[in-house]
Motif scaffolding. Structure first.
Motif, short mmCIF file in Angstrom:
data_model
loop_
_atom_site.label_atom_id
_atom_site.label_comp_id
_atom_site.label_asym_id
_atom_site.label_seq_id
_atom_site.Cartn_x
_atom_site.Cartn_y
_atom_site.Cartn_z
N ILE A 262 0.84 -1.20 0.00
CA ILE A 262 0.00 0.00 0.00
C ILE A 262 0.87 1.25 0.00
CG2 ILE A 262 -1.64 1.37 1.35
CD1 ILE A 262 -2.98 -1.21 2.20
N ALA A 263 1.93 1.23 0.80
CA ALA A 263 2.86 2.36 0.83
C ALA A 263 3.44 2.60 -0.56
CB ALA A 263 3.98 2.10 1.83
N GLU A 264 3.79 1.53 -1.25
CA GLU A 264 4.34 1.66 -2.60
C GLU A 264 3.28 2.16 -3.58
OE1 GLU A 264 5.73 -2.23 -3.50
OE2 GLU A 264 7.47 -2.14 -2.15
N ASP A 265 2.08 1.60 -3.49
CA ASP A 265 1.01 1.97 -4.43
C ASP A 265 0.56 3.41 -4.28
OD1 ASP A 265 1.04 -0.56 -5.50
OD2 ASP A 265 -0.70 -1.28 -4.38
N THR A 266 0.76 3.97 -3.10
CA THR A 266 0.33 5.35 -2.86
C THR A 266 1.50 6.34 -2.86
OG1 THR A 266 0.32 4.85 -0.48
CG2 THR A 266 -1.78 4.75 -1.64
N GLY A 267 2.67 5.87 -3.28
CA GLY A 267 3.77 6.78 -3.53
C GLY A 267 4.63 7.17 -2.35
N PHE A 268 4.54 6.43 -1.24
CA PHE A 268 5.40 6.74 -0.09
C PHE A 268 6.73 6.00 -0.25
CE2 PHE A 268 1.20 7.74 1.51
CZ PHE A 268 1.42 8.92 2.21
N GLU A 269 7.81 6.66 0.11
CA GLU A 269 9.15 6.13 -0.15
C GLU A 269 9.51 4.95 0.73
OE1 GLU A 269 11.63 9.40 2.54
OE2 GLU A 269 11.08 9.87 0.46
N SER A 270 8.82 4.80 1.87
CA SER A 270 9.08 3.67 2.76
C SER A 270 7.85 3.42 3.62
CB SER A 270 10.28 3.94 3.66
OG SER A 270 9.99 4.97 4.59
N ILE A 271 7.76 2.22 4.18
CA ILE A 271 6.62 1.92 5.05
C ILE A 271 6.70 2.74 6.33
CG2 ILE A 271 7.77 -0.05 6.16
CD1 ILE A 271 5.01 -1.41 6.25
N HIS A 272 7.93 3.05 6.77
CA HIS A 272 8.10 3.87 7.97
C HIS A 272 7.53 5.28 7.74
CE1 HIS A 272 9.87 5.62 11.58
NE2 HIS A 272 10.38 6.58 10.83
N TYR A 273 7.86 5.87 6.60
CA TYR A 273 7.37 7.22 6.29
C TYR A 273 5.86 7.21 6.09
CZ TYR A 273 6.97 11.78 4.05
OH TYR A 273 6.61 13.06 3.73
N PHE A 274 5.36 6.17 5.43
CA PHE A 274 3.92 6.02 5.23
C PHE A 274 3.20 5.96 6.57
CE2 PHE A 274 0.56 2.61 4.93
CZ PHE A 274 -0.46 3.45 4.51
N THR A 275 3.71 5.14 7.49
CA THR A 275 3.08 5.01 8.81
C THR A 275 3.10 6.33 9.56
OG1 THR A 275 3.75 2.68 8.93
CG2 THR A 275 3.18 3.78 11.01
N GLN A 276 4.19 7.04 9.45
CA GLN A 276 4.34 8.33 10.14
C GLN A 276 3.32 9.35 9.63
OE1 GLN A 276 7.87 10.81 9.18
NE2 GLN A 276 8.32 10.74 11.36
N VAL A 277 3.21 9.48 8.30
CA VAL A 277 2.31 10.47 7.71
C VAL A 277 0.85 10.06 7.93
CG1 VAL A 277 1.57 11.59 5.57
CG2 VAL A 277 4.00 11.16 5.99
N PHE A 278 0.54 8.80 7.71
CA PHE A 278 -0.85 8.33 7.87
C PHE A 278 -1.32 8.53 9.31
CE2 PHE A 278 -4.28 5.35 8.48
CZ PHE A 278 -4.97 5.38 7.27
N THR A 279 -0.46 8.20 10.27
CA THR A 279 -0.82 8.35 11.68
C THR A 279 -1.08 9.80 12.03
OG1 THR A 279 0.53 6.41 12.25
CG2 THR A 279 -0.10 7.89 14.05
N ARG A 280 -0.24 10.69 11.51
CA ARG A 280 -0.41 12.12 11.79
C ARG A 280 -1.71 12.65 11.18
NH1 ARG A 280 4.04 13.94 9.61
NH2 ARG A 280 3.11 14.64 7.64
N GLU A 281 -2.03 12.23 9.98
CA GLU A 281 -3.21 12.74 9.29
C GLU A 281 -4.51 12.11 9.77
OE1 GLU A 281 -3.32 15.25 6.82
OE2 GLU A 281 -1.30 15.56 7.61
N MET A 282 -4.50 10.81 10.01
CA MET A 282 -5.74 10.09 10.35
C MET A 282 -5.93 9.89 11.85
SD MET A 282 -7.23 9.57 7.44
CE MET A 282 -8.42 8.25 7.65
N GLY A 283 -4.87 10.13 12.64
CA GLY A 283 -4.99 9.99 14.08
C GLY A 283 -4.83 8.57 14.58
#
Length: 324
Positions: A262-283
């Protein structure tokens, strides 16, 4: 579940007699009707029309433009024109399907806009549609079409037309329920901005830079950046981030795709960065979001809440920018 003889007899009748359907709102050409037991899959392909499919029984997977969805009994989905897709099933599925396209010269502008709207959504996929109006109409249509003593063909034509209209309405309602908060900016998302957003949605798995989007629209970077800021109150990176988060939430809620994919399909450079951004935005972290979303309603509620926050930021910007 109906008997196999009902499926085969109704198939024959529908394909021979219900090819063009016309109602007060639209005229629709049906390329084919189908009901296929033990469907184990097909090779990747694309076509120029819409294909609506419903899983009556069995399990499998559906791949659409590189995104894979789980198929189970009760799943309703639709492949869009020119999209590359295929299905696979080890044990085979009982699948209902119909392929259609509107006849624009004989359809209302409202109906044609709805079709265009469907094309703009990345996911026409409803996992729990077994008790919805379209599925009940589809069952009634098959039962009547299999009857060898059909007396009134117009009743079947009306059922078939109602089935297609109700499917379109259900997909639109389902998609918009997760996108309602953007309605505040709906009137602004016309012309250039609408095309810019479509470009972003289509290329989410890739690196998206302002220059590429501007070039595709025959604008300078400065023109596009100013247009986005003035009309939407957002920066270009902010819009891209919003679309990435929204797509990721849909994939988490509606598919079994691993977080890394999912991180790859949505353009995030790593699963760590994806988790960080998603958590900040979605709570909440992506893994927790998936566990909490037990059905389509909860998925849509989470996404709606997030988009409301985006819309609120937009409204505040517009109020601050409004002259006294």
């Amino acid at each position: 579940m109906l008997s196999h003889s009902v499926y085969s007899r109704s198939n024959l009748y529908l394909n021979q007699n219900l090819v063009q359907l016309k109602g007060a709102t639209a005229s629709i050409f049906v390329h084919y009707w189908g009901a296929k037991p033990q469907h184990k899959g097909n090779s990747p392909h694309a076509h120029s029309f819409f294909e609506i499919c419903y899983v009556v029984e069995g399990e499998g997977v559906y791949s659409h433009d590189g995104v894979t969805y789980p198929l189970r009994a009760g799943t309703l989905y639709c492949s869009k024109p020119e999209s590359r897709h295929y299905i696979q099933s080890e044990e085979g599925m009982l699948l209902l399907f119909l392929a259609l396209e509107p006849i624009s010269s004989e359809s209302s502008q409202t109906f044609m806009r709805d079709f265009e709207q469907l094309c703009s959504y990345p996911h026409l996929f409803i996992p729990n549609a077994d008790q919805t109006a379209p599925m009940l109409i589809w069952q009634a249509l098959l039962i009547q079409a299999s009857d060898s003593s059909i007396r009134y063909r117009e009743s079947l034509e009306q059922l078939a037309y109602s089935l297609i209209i109700s499917c379109i309405s259900l997909f639109l309602h389902h998609c918009r329920s997760g996108d309602t908060a953007t309605s505040a900016t709906g009137s602004e998302l016309q012309g250039t901005l609408k095309m810019a957003k479509a470009y972003i949605q289509t290329n989410l798995s890739n690196k998206i830079v302002l220059s590429d989007v501007a070039q595709s629209l025959h604008l300078s970077e400065r023109q596009l950046s100013r247009l986005i800021a003035e009309e939407l109150g957002q920066s270009f990176p902010s819009i891209v981030k919003t679309e990435r988060i929204k797509r990721a939430a849909y994939l988490l809620g509606y598919t079994d795709i691993p977080l890394k994919k999912i991180a790859e399909d949505t353009g995030f450079e790593s699963i760590h960065y994806f988790t960080q951004v998603f958590t900040r935005e979605m709570g909440t972290p992506p893994s927790s979001f998936r566990k909490k979303c037990l059905n389509s309603a909860s998925v849509d509620a989470w996404i709606h809440k997030y988009l409301e926050q985006v819309a609120t930021r937009y409204q505040k910007y517009k109020q601050q920018d409004r002259p006294d």
